[in-house]
Design a protein around this motif. Structure first.
Motif, PDB file in Angstrom:
ATOM      1  N   ASP A 125       0.813  -1.212   0.000  1.00  0.00           N
ATOM      2  CA  ASP A 125       0.000   0.000   0.000  1.00  0.00           C
ATOM      3  C   ASP A 125       0.850   1.267   0.000  1.00  0.00           C
ATOM      4  O   ASP A 125       0.346   2.359   0.308  1.00  0.00           O
ATOM      5  CB  ASP A 125      -0.934  -0.001   1.212  1.00  0.00           C
ATOM      6  N   HIS A 126       2.120   1.141  -0.330  1.00  0.00           N
ATOM      7  CA  HIS A 126       2.958   2.338  -0.441  1.00  0.00           C
ATOM      8  C   HIS A 126       2.358   3.245  -1.512  1.00  0.00           C
ATOM      9  O   HIS A 126       1.935   2.771  -2.576  1.00  0.00           O
ATOM     10  CB  HIS A 126       4.387   1.932  -0.813  1.00  0.00           C
ATOM     11  N   PRO A 127       2.290   4.568  -1.273  1.00  0.00           N
ATOM     12  CA  PRO A 127       1.637   5.475  -2.233  1.00  0.00           C
ATOM     13  C   PRO A 127       2.170   5.370  -3.654  1.00  0.00           C
ATOM     14  O   PRO A 127       1.387   5.446  -4.617  1.00  0.00           O
ATOM     15  CB  PRO A 127       1.910   6.856  -1.632  1.00  0.00           C
ATOM     16  N   ASP A 128       3.475   5.202  -3.821  1.00  0.00           N
ATOM     17  CA  ASP A 128       4.030   5.090  -5.176  1.00  0.00           C
ATOM     18  C   ASP A 128       3.505   3.842  -5.876  1.00  0.00           C
ATOM     19  O   ASP A 128       3.192   3.862  -7.080  1.00  0.00           O
ATOM     20  CB  ASP A 128       5.557   5.051  -5.122  1.00  0.00           C
ATOM     21  N   LEU A 129       3.410   2.745  -5.125  1.00  0.00           N
ATOM     22  CA  LEU A 129       2.918   1.502  -5.711  1.00  0.00           C
ATOM     23  C   LEU A 129       1.442   1.602  -6.050  1.00  0.00           C
ATOM     24  O   LEU A 129       1.005   1.123  -7.105  1.00  0.00           O
ATOM     25  CB  LEU A 129       3.145   0.338  -4.737  1.00  0.00           C
ATOM     26  N   VAL A 130       0.671   2.197  -5.176  1.00  0.00           N
ATOM     27  CA  VAL A 130      -0.761   2.343  -5.432  1.00  0.00           C
ATOM     28  C   VAL A 130      -0.993   3.174  -6.695  1.00  0.00           C
ATOM     29  O   VAL A 130      -1.814   2.822  -7.546  1.00  0.00           O
ATOM     30  CB  VAL A 130      -1.465   2.987  -4.222  1.00  0.00           C
ATOM     31  N   ALA A 131      -0.247   4.263  -6.845  1.00  0.00           N
ATOM     32  CA  ALA A 131      -0.403   5.123  -8.018  1.00  0.00           C
ATOM     33  C   ALA A 131      -0.043   4.383  -9.300  1.00  0.00           C
ATOM     34  O   ALA A 131      -0.760   4.466 -10.312  1.00  0.00           O
ATOM     35  CB  ALA A 131       0.458   6.373  -7.864  1.00  0.00           C
ATOM     36  N   GLU A 132       1.070   3.641  -9.290  1.00  0.00           N
ATOM     37  CA  GLU A 132       1.489   2.913 -10.495  1.00  0.00           C
ATOM     38  C   GLU A 132       0.534   1.765 -10.790  1.00  0.00           C
ATOM     39  O   GLU A 132       0.227   1.476 -11.955  1.00  0.00           O
ATOM     40  CB  GLU A 132       2.907   2.394 -10.314  1.00  0.00           C
ATOM     41  N   ARG A 133       0.050   1.114  -9.745  1.00  0.00           N
ATOM     42  CA  ARG A 133      -0.915   0.020  -9.933  1.00  0.00           C
ATOM     43  C   ARG A 133      -2.206   0.546 -10.536  1.00  0.00           C
ATOM     44  O   ARG A 133      -2.774  -0.062 -11.446  1.00  0.00           O
ATOM     45  CB  ARG A 133      -1.195  -0.660  -8.592  1.00  0.00           C
ATOM     46  N   ASP A 134      -2.685   1.694 -10.054  1.00  0.00           N
ATOM     47  CA  ASP A 134      -3.913   2.273 -10.606  1.00  0.00           C
ATOM     48  C   ASP A 134      -3.735   2.622 -12.076  1.00  0.00           C
ATOM     49  O   ASP A 134      -4.650   2.425 -12.896  1.00  0.00           O
ATOM     50  CB  ASP A 134      -4.296   3.526  -9.818  1.00  0.00           C
ATOM     51  N   ARG A 135      -2.557   3.140 -12.422  1.00  0.00           N
ATOM     52  CA  ARG A 135      -2.284   3.499 -13.823  1.00  0.00           C
ATOM     53  C   ARG A 135      -2.314   2.255 -14.705  1.00  0.00           C
ATOM     54  O   ARG A 135      -2.916   2.263 -15.788  1.00  0.00           O
ATOM     55  CB  ARG A 135      -0.922   4.187 -13.897  1.00  0.00           C
ATOM     56  N   LEU A 136      -1.678   1.180 -14.251  1.00  0.00           N
ATOM     57  CA  LEU A 136      -1.663  -0.069 -15.008  1.00  0.00           C
ATOM     58  C   LEU A 136      -3.072  -0.632 -15.164  1.00  0.00           C
ATOM     59  O   LEU A 136      -3.490  -1.027 -16.257  1.00  0.00           O
ATOM     60  CB  LEU A 136      -0.756  -1.087 -14.308  1.00  0.00           C
ATOM     61  N   GLU A 137      -3.815  -0.660 -14.063  1.00  0.00           N
ATOM     62  CA  GLU A 137      -5.146  -1.249 -14.108  1.00  0.00           C
ATOM     63  C   GLU A 137      -6.079  -0.482 -15.037  1.00  0.00           C
ATOM     64  O   GLU A 137      -6.901  -1.073 -15.731  1.00  0.00           O
ATOM     65  CB  GLU A 137      -5.727  -1.310 -12.695  1.00  0.00           C
ATOM     66  N   GLU A 138      -5.940   0.832 -15.075  1.00  0.00           N
ATOM     67  CA  GLU A 138      -6.786   1.640 -15.948  1.00  0.00           C
ATOM     68  C   GLU A 138      -6.538   1.305 -17.412  1.00  0.00           C
ATOM     69  O   GLU A 138      -7.482   1.157 -18.208  1.00  0.00           O
ATOM     70  CB  GLU A 138      -6.527   3.129 -15.701  1.00  0.00           C
ATOM     71  N   VAL A 139      -5.270   1.147 -17.783  1.00  0.00           N
ATOM     72  CA  VAL A 139      -4.950   0.843 -19.183  1.00  0.00           C
ATOM     73  C   VAL A 139      -5.434  -0.551 -19.557  1.00  0.00           C
ATOM     74  O   VAL A 139      -6.041  -0.753 -20.621  1.00  0.00           O
ATOM     75  CB  VAL A 139      -3.431   0.961 -19.436  1.00  0.00           C
ATOM     76  N   VAL A 140      -5.198  -1.540 -18.678  1.00  0.00           N
ATOM     77  CA  VAL A 140      -5.606  -2.916 -18.989  1.00  0.00           C
ATOM     78  C   VAL A 140      -7.127  -3.024 -19.021  1.00  0.00           C
ATOM     79  O   VAL A 140      -7.693  -3.710 -19.880  1.00  0.00           O
ATOM     80  CB  VAL A 140      -5.004  -3.903 -17.963  1.00  0.00           C
ATOM     81  N   ARG A 141      -7.801  -2.343 -18.115  1.00  0.00           N
ATOM     82  CA  ARG A 141      -9.264  -2.349 -18.127  1.00  0.00           C
ATOM     83  C   ARG A 141      -9.783  -1.790 -19.453  1.00  0.00           C
ATOM     84  O   ARG A 141     -10.761  -2.302 -20.016  1.00  0.00           O
ATOM     85  CB  ARG A 141      -9.815  -1.553 -16.956  1.00  0.00           C
ATOM     86  N   GLY A 142      -9.118  -0.765 -19.969  1.00  0.00           N
ATOM     87  CA  GLY A 142      -9.525  -0.203 -21.252  1.00  0.00           C
ATOM     88  C   GLY A 142      -9.367  -1.201 -22.391  1.00  0.00           C
ATOM     89  O   GLY A 142     -10.238  -1.297 -23.273  1.00  0.00           O
ATOM     90  N   ILE A 143      -8.281  -1.962 -22.379  1.00  0.00           N
ATOM     91  CA  ILE A 143      -8.052  -2.975 -23.419  1.00  0.00           C
ATOM     92  C   ILE A 143      -9.149  -4.038 -23.368  1.00  0.00           C
ATOM     93  O   ILE A 143      -9.706  -4.433 -24.403  1.00  0.00           O
ATOM     94  CB  ILE A 143      -6.657  -3.617 -23.240  1.00  0.00           C
ATOM     95  N   VAL A 144      -9.454  -4.510 -22.161  1.00  0.00           N
ATOM     96  CA  VAL A 144     -10.489  -5.532 -21.997  1.00  0.00           C
ATOM     97  C   VAL A 144     -11.855  -4.997 -22.415  1.00  0.00           C
ATOM     98  O   VAL A 144     -12.604  -5.660 -23.157  1.00  0.00           O
ATOM     99  CB  VAL A 144     -10.515  -6.036 -20.532  1.00  0.00           C
ATOM    100  N   ASP A 145     -12.203  -3.804 -21.971  1.00  0.00           N
ATOM    101  CA  ASP A 145     -13.513  -3.227 -22.301  1.00  0.00           C
ATOM    102  C   ASP A 145     -13.682  -3.066 -23.804  1.00  0.00           C
ATOM    103  O   ASP A 145     -14.749  -3.386 -24.363  1.00  0.00           O
ATOM    104  CB  ASP A 145     -13.674  -1.870 -21.608  1.00  0.00           C
ATOM    105  N   ARG A 146     -12.645  -2.573 -24.488  1.00  0.00           N
ATOM    106  CA  ARG A 146     -12.762  -2.364 -25.938  1.00  0.00           C
ATOM    107  C   ARG A 146     -12.923  -3.685 -26.678  1.00  0.00           C
ATOM    108  O   ARG A 146     -13.705  -3.774 -27.635  1.00  0.00           O
ATOM    109  CB  ARG A 146     -11.542  -1.593 -26.455  1.00  0.00           C
TER     110      ARG A 146
END
Length: 221
Positions: A125-146
């Motif tokens: 739950d380190h802030p840097d990890l949470v931010a990078e994880r959110d960025r990754l998840e947003e991009v992958v979610r977009g690929i799956v949704d499309r």
């Protein structure tokens, strides 16, 4: 007489790291990532420094605690995988090919082999990890949704299903060396990807796994 805001001396900025210092840090992180994959996160610092081509003092100056180094390796890996996902989404016209390209690219980064680093006392739950994880998840979610909107990806799977498969299918079996396992990874991922394409050939049990499911204490039913 006190000066006003117009005459006050400008705040002194911290000096920027020198180029050679940045290169050393990058070499350390690259060497650590390779050795964590091969030998686990407890590999001696001396060995990491040797592979990176730096002195022990340089390694300790950059990463005084092992958790600091582990976190930087994970951040580096997540950033690389996010960039893969962004390129796949931008460059592939076929939405399923974008998903396929991301999946195989993530496998080449050996994400599964690095998963054991996140066990134990590692601060996920380190802030840097949470931010990078959110960025990754947003991009992958977009690929799956499309891919699902285009009818190219079966509708009964979620982002969590994809991430679990990438993690598990790229993690060496117990007692199996990474080098020996690597030739099978793309073969098994291709079998998995074939099962993701629409139309679906079977009905899956349970419900689609979300990323929230993966972070909860209980598994999806």
């Amino acid at each position: 007489m006190t000066g006003n805001a117009d005459t006050a001396a400008p705040a002194r900025r911290a000096p920027r790291p020198r180029a050679d210092a940045l290169r050393n840090r990058e070499r350390i992180v690259t060497a650590a990532r390779e050795m964590f994959v091969e030998f686990g996160a407890q590999v001696p610092y001396d060995e990491i420094a040797r592979r990176a081509g730096v002195g022990n003092a340089t390694l300790y100056r950059n990463f005084p605690e092992r958790d600091d180094l582990v976190r930087e390796v994970v951040l580096s890996l997540m950033a690389r995988v996010t960039e893969l996902a962004e390129r796949a989404a931008a460059e592939e016209e076929d939405t399923f090919e974008a998903l396929r390209r991301f999946t195989l690219g993530a496998a080449d980064e050996r994400v599964g082999a690095l998963c054991p680093m996140l066990d134990g006392a590692f601060d996920q739950d380190h802030p840097d990890l949470v931010a990078e994880r959110d960025r990754l998840e947003e991009v992958v979610r977009g690929i799956v949704d499309r891919a699902q909107r285009a009818g190219r990806l079966r509708a009964d799977v979620g982002v969590g299903d994809l991430m679990v498969a990438v993690s598990q299918l790229t993690r060496p079996l117990p007692g199996t060396a990474c080098a020996a396992f690597a030739p099978f990874v793309r073969r098994h991922l291709q079998l998995f990807l074939d099962g993701l394409e629409a139309p679906a050939r079977s009905e899956l049990p349970g419900t689609a796994a979300t990323l929230e499911d993966l972070r909860s204490d209980s598994c999806p039913s």
